[in-house]
Design a protein around this motif. Structure first.
Motif, short mmCIF file in Angstrom:
data_model
loop_
_atom_site.label_atom_id
_atom_site.label_comp_id
_atom_site.label_asym_id
_atom_site.label_seq_id
_atom_site.Cartn_x
_atom_site.Cartn_y
_atom_site.Cartn_z
N ARG A 260 3.34 -1.24 14.92
CA ARG A 260 4.36 -2.20 15.31
C ARG A 260 5.76 -1.60 15.15
NH1 ARG A 260 2.67 -5.88 10.24
NH2 ARG A 260 4.05 -4.99 8.65
N ASP B 178 3.50 0.30 -0.82
CA ASP B 178 2.24 0.69 -0.21
C ASP B 178 1.86 2.10 -0.67
OD1 ASP B 178 3.94 -1.10 1.31
OD2 ASP B 178 2.37 -1.17 2.83
N PHE C 34 -0.99 -6.81 -2.99
CA PHE C 34 -0.74 -5.37 -3.04
C PHE C 34 -0.68 -4.82 -4.47
CE2 PHE C 34 1.30 -3.89 1.19
CZ PHE C 34 0.33 -4.58 1.90
N TRP D 292 2.39 -9.14 -3.16
CA TRP D 292 2.45 -9.28 -1.69
C TRP D 292 1.08 -9.54 -1.06
CZ3 TRP D 292 6.53 -10.13 1.09
CH2 TRP D 292 6.58 -9.79 2.45
N PHE E 48 9.19 -8.51 -4.11
CA PHE E 48 8.15 -8.88 -3.14
C PHE E 48 6.97 -9.56 -3.83
CE2 PHE E 48 10.17 -5.29 -0.84
CZ PHE E 48 10.55 -5.99 0.29
N TRP F 284 7.47 -1.69 -5.98
CA TRP F 284 7.88 -0.88 -4.84
C TRP F 284 8.71 0.29 -5.38
CZ3 TRP F 284 5.47 -5.17 -3.93
CH2 TRP F 284 4.85 -5.37 -2.71
N GLU G 266 7.81 -0.97 13.05
CA GLU G 266 8.12 -0.79 11.63
C GLU G 266 7.84 0.66 11.23
OE1 GLU G 266 6.86 -4.11 9.40
OE2 GLU G 266 7.70 -3.38 7.53
N ASP H 101 3.74 2.25 6.16
CA ASP H 101 2.95 1.04 5.92
C ASP H 101 1.95 0.84 7.05
OD1 ASP H 101 5.08 0.62 7.71
OD2 ASP H 101 5.11 -1.53 7.35
N HIS I 84 -3.29 -0.56 7.73
CA HIS I 84 -2.36 -0.61 6.60
C HIS I 84 -3.15 -0.14 5.38
CE1 HIS I 84 1.41 -2.81 7.28
NE2 HIS I 84 1.52 -2.99 5.98
N MET J 89 3.14 -10.46 11.10
CA MET J 89 2.82 -9.41 10.13
C MET J 89 1.32 -9.31 10.03
SD MET J 89 4.82 -9.06 6.58
CE MET J 89 3.29 -9.31 5.79
N GLU K 247 -3.98 -4.96 6.97
CA GLU K 247 -2.85 -5.37 6.12
C GLU K 247 -3.21 -6.61 5.29
OE1 GLU K 247 0.59 -6.42 8.43
OE2 GLU K 247 1.92 -6.24 6.69
N TRP L 289 7.25 2.54 3.34
CA TRP L 289 7.29 1.48 2.33
C TRP L 289 6.77 2.01 1.00
CZ3 TRP L 289 9.66 -3.12 2.21
CH2 TRP L 289 10.12 -3.65 3.42
C1 RAM Z 1 5.90 -5.27 5.21
C2 RAM Z 1 5.35 -3.91 5.20
C3 RAM Z 1 4.81 -3.40 3.91
C4 RAM Z 1 5.24 -4.16 2.72
C5 RAM Z 1 6.54 -4.86 2.92
C6 RAM Z 1 6.99 -5.66 1.73
O1 RAM Z 1 6.85 -5.38 6.23
O2 RAM Z 1 4.40 -3.81 6.20
O3 RAM Z 1 3.43 -3.30 3.89
O4 RAM Z 1 5.36 -3.25 1.68
O5 RAM Z 1 6.50 -5.68 4.03
#
Ligand code: RAM
Length: 885
Positions: A492, A501, A722, A607, A604, A554, A494, A488, A787, A782, A766, A498
């Motif tokens: 950070r 994405d 998204f 998103w 989600f 997803w 993370e 993703d 992204h 976030m 993002e 994902w």
């Molecule tokens: C965030 C991620 C990603 C997304 C999820 C749901 O933490 O960065 O982009 O798919 O959440």
């Protein structure tokens, strides 16, 4: 001879040679090149017993199709060139030149094969035999004789161990192959040189199930007499911090190395140098390394000569421990390795208002900084990484959350050194430098981009500079997030695979670069980490633990990407391999659906859709999550039907076609009024319902009108998140509202694709408003500036602006549709795509009401050219068209 005459003669000779080569090429109307096996050039680790061969055909004649091919495979270049001692000789009529399955005698573990092909075309020409390509079979599980080694006792030090083994070769070496893998990451050297230019090996897979090994031809690195293998290990994804909540040791708490070097002498005898109890280790200068947090390197701890021969101090090193194999299977690496790519010179070194020394590289990228430094021993330099500066111009790292993203170098005695980290990568445009001895100059730093080594396949540009910058940002979003797995974000705490994405971006990715191998490898893990009930976790490889629900948009990655890859590369085996997983996913949804409605569980949703802060009159574009889920239920079922058709599974086609009708009927009943209004009047709701054909035919056009009205109501702004964004412009174009699609694309104010461009972005953000118009930031919880999800517009740009499209029933661009649809005041556009058959080009200009189009169609394909006033069917070659617009 006088040197200048000698040079002249040499030049003449070279020129003569070039001339001769050119003459041959001219005489040669038909030739074959770009040989690949399993999507790769000369791969050294083929695992499948039936590898597939692809080639490209070059012809000087228009309308060329392959009419037959001959292929031959042997165990040496000489034998294959002579057509003798072959293991397979195939000869087939037809125009298949991509992914032809091996059908010879059984291929042997570890053995190298050479192959070549020649073709005939529909004009009666025959090509010469191609230059031989090669491939080598991976190592069978039973052929591993090396033992896993590790440190003695518990692997509790943060430091990187250095493993070492000296050995002597008495005879002349014919070939030497190294098979290497690790629990953690490895950096392997032979006689002081890296065995290869790949990074982050063995790559990230679902390690509990399978672990990749790499194969390197190290013949040239060995010498007769003494040689030495030296390997260091880092934590990587295996043992380092990964996932949420300070999680360490997810796959295991012990780093390990498995290495087998197989030497064959010219006299035919063989020898192996394996990891085993005879190896020794100590700790080296890498004091700590972690993907999120960075690396600490203390040059004072370097051990001079440790990975060279004649190093006697290893007498004091510790004997290694050995470890059990574990449950994982060793598999040959199937995707492209991670390598270094572009390098960026520092643009400027400056002091921020807060007094920090900061360096700007001008591009948000993923990799690291090479730093030159000289100072007194013990001087500590830290490099912190950031993507953006605050509006005041200060260094900003709050959006990295808990990732330290910092590399620390401690200098040894006063010699100039160049540092770079080994087992970490960061996402950054700026670095803050602390503790640098003396004056820091731009030439002391170079940023290196590091990502999976995928061939660049797409080029795209237009007369609009902002759009070109958007394309640049999309490509850099891809480079930064295709580091062995599709992540993703790269900066950070993370950096996870994902699924939502990845599915949103996959088509765009396949335009920009050759992602066939990259996704084939990752899809294996989608399948591996799928839960027994068919549920697909949110991230792959799954480091977030088992889920009790799966999110629409997803988890549908399991059907979407296999299908996208099939269409882009014509790879039927991807569908074969993933079919069961696709089917299990649809089966899972059916098992939780009630009356054919998937209206339960966590999702989600759309998103990061548009949500203004002061939402008094309800401008927020909230789409009912279960409405979304139902559209993806239909979409996944449709893709399963498509796959079943390709694979000839007629019973499944019938079964899922019936199911799909029920899913759509349930959608209409639950979410649509009789006049075609949806319960959520959002762009995303209309886009998904239209793109996935959820609505009765007669209500589709009026629904598209509603979508247009919505876009207009928001002042030509998108409001999608998204899930709606990838299809928004496609739906508008499909239903005759191309001008509205262009209005959205060319929009420069928030929310839009060009707003970040206007704000100086060099990658995709993002959020639509990662930096707000007043220069303040979105919530740091976030807010990534790299992204790729919203970069999914790239697919529409290639398909609609440039007009390059593949056709699902002749996948891999065997049949191409070139249908540019100009708009948005763009006066020219041009794109190229390197397909599995060769280069497709589409370039147009608008002049005095005329569309002037130049196209190139590769040999062995055909194309339909859709112009504003006519349609033409053409074969391969280059053509010019003009059409009134
Ligand atoms: C965030 C991620 C990603 C997304 C999820 C749901 O933490 O960065 O982009 O798919 O959440």
């Amino acid at each position: 001879m006088r040197p200048c005459i000698k040079t002249l003669l040499q030049k003449c000779a070279v020129f003569g040679l070039l001339f001769a080569v050119n003459l041959t090429a001219l005489a040669q109307k038909l030739s074959v090149n770009d040989l690949k096996v399993e999507h790769l050039k000369n791969p050294l680790a083929i695992e499948t017993p039936k590898p597939r061969f692809s080639w490209k055909i070059i012809s000087t004649v228009k309308n060329t199709l392959q009419s037959s091919y001959e292929i031959r495979v042997g165990t040496s270049k000489a034998s294959v060139n002579a057509g003798k001692d072959l293991v397979w000789k195939g000869s087939t009529t037809g125009d298949q030149s991509v992914l032809i399955e091996y059908a010879g005698s059984e291929l042997q573990s570890k053995k190298r094969y050479y192959w070549q092909v020649r073709v005939k075309d529909n004009h009666g020409n025959t090509s010469a035999w191609s230059e031989p390509g090669l491939f080598q079979m991976g190592i069978a599980p039973t052929d591993w004789t090396a033992k896993w080694i590790t440190v003695a006792g518990k692997d509790s030090s943060a430091r990187s161990p250095l493993f070492r083994k000296e050995f002597s070769l008495q005879k002349k070496v014919k070939s030497a192959i190294a098979y290497i893998t690790a629990k953690g990451l490895y950096e392997a050297n032979i006689n002081g040189q890296r065995v290869s230019d790949t990074y982050f090996a063995p790559g990230w897979t679902s390690y509990k199930d399978h672990l990749q090994y790499q194969v390197y031809d190290i013949t040239a690195a060995l010498k007769s007499g003494a040689n030495v293998l030296g390997v260091s290990l880092g934590n990587g994804w295996y043992k380092g911090r990964i996932g949420f909540g300070n999680q360490h040791n997810f796959y295991g708490d012990t780093r390990g190395l498995l290495m087998q070097v197989e030497v064959e002498y010219t006299d035919g005898t063989k020898e192996s140098i394996n990891t085993d109890e005879s190896w020794k280790y100590t700790y080296g200068p890498i004091m700590a390394s972690d993907i999120y947090d960075g690396e600490i390197y203390d040059a004072r701890m370097e051990i001079a000569g440790w990975n060279n021969t004649g190093f006697k101090e290893d007498a004091a090193w510790t004997a290694v421990g050995t470890m059990e194999k574990g449950t994982e299977k060793l598999v040959a690496m199937s995707g492209p390795p991670v390598r270094k790519h572009e390098q960026f010179k520092a643009l400027k070194v400056f002091k921020t208002p807060a007094g920090e020394t900061v360096v700007d590289f001008g591009q948000n990228l993923v990799g690291w900084v090479m730093l030159k430094a000289k100072g007194t021993a013990g001087t500590k330099i830290t490099l912190s990484h950031a993507e953006v500066l605050t509006k005041e111009g200060n260094f900003y790292t709050v959006n990295l959350r808990s990732a330290k993203a910092q590399d620390t170098y401690i200098l040894k005695e006063n010699t100039e050194q160049v540092f770079e980290p080994h087992f970490t990568f960061q996402g950054f445009r700026y670095v803050k430098v602390e503790g640098y001895p003396g004056e820091l100059k731009t030439e002391d730093l170079t940023a290196v981009a590091v990502y999976s080594d995928m061939e660049t396949t797409g080029k795209f540009s237009t007369s609009n500079a902002m759009l070109n910058q958007l394309q640049h940002n999309i490509q850099w979003g891809q480079k930064g997030n295709f580091v062995d797995v599709p992540t993703d974000c790269p900066q950070r705490d993370e950096r996870l695979g994902w699924t939502g994405d990845a599915q949103a971006f996959a088509n765009t990715a396949a335009y920009n670069m050759d992602v066939a191998g990259f996704f084939t490898k990752w899809l294996k893990d989608v399948k591996t980490d799928q839960q027994p009930n068919g549920l697909i976790p949110h991230v792959i490889p799954n480091v977030l633990g088992p889920n009790d629900g799966a999110s629409a948009g997803w988890a549908d990655v399991s059907t979407i990407i296999p299908w996208d890859m099939y269409v882009a590369y014509g790879d039927r085996r991807i569908l074969e391999t993933q079919y069961e997983s696709m089917q299990k996913w649809v089966g899972y949804i059916s098992s939780v659906a009630k009356n054919n409605l998937w209206n339960s569980g966590f999702h989600f949703g759309d998103w990061l859709f548009y949500r203004p802060n002061d939402d008094n009159d309800g401008r927020a574009a909230v789409t009912d999550k279960y409405l979304i889920a139902q559209t993806f239920y239909a979409h996944s079922t449709q893709l399963l039907i498509n796959a079943a058709k390709v694979l000839g599974k007629q019973d499944d086609v019938a079964k899922y076609t019936a199911l799909l009708a029920e899913i759509k009927a349930a959608f209409v009943k639950e979410y649509m009024t009789p006049t075609g209004r949806l319960v959520s009047g959002t762009q995303t709701a209309y886009v998904l319902a239209l793109h996935f054909d959820m609505l009765p035919e007669e209500l589709r056009a009026p629904c598209a009108e509603r979508l247009v009205a919505n876009v207009r109501d928001y002042g030509n702004h998108l409001t999608t998140g998204f899930l709606g964004t990838p299809y928004l412009c496609h739906v508008l174009t499909r239903f005759g509202h191309n001008n509205v699609a262009y209005d959205l694309l060319m929009q420069e104010s928030y929310p839009s694709w060009l707003y970040p461009v206007k704000m100086g972005a060099t990658t995709i953000w993002e959020r639509w408003d990662g930096i707000k118009p007043d220069g303040s930031f979105q919530t740091p919880d976030m807010n990534s500036y790299n992204h790729y999800a919203y970069g999914a517009i790239g697919d529409w740009m290639y398909r609609t602006i440039a007009g390059i499209n593949s056709v699902a029933d002749q996948p891999g661009y065997k049949s191409i549709v070139i249908a540019p649809k100009p708009g948005g005041k763009i006066t020219n556009a041009s794109a190229e795509l390197e397909t599995v058959y060769g280069t497709v080009k589409s370039a147009w200009t608008l002049e005095n009401g005329l569309l002037k189009l130049d196209v190139t169609v590769p040999a062995n394909t055909k194309a339909k050219i859709v112009l504003p006033d006519t349609t033409k069917e053409i074969g391969s070659g280059s053509y010019h068209f003009e059409s009134k617009i």
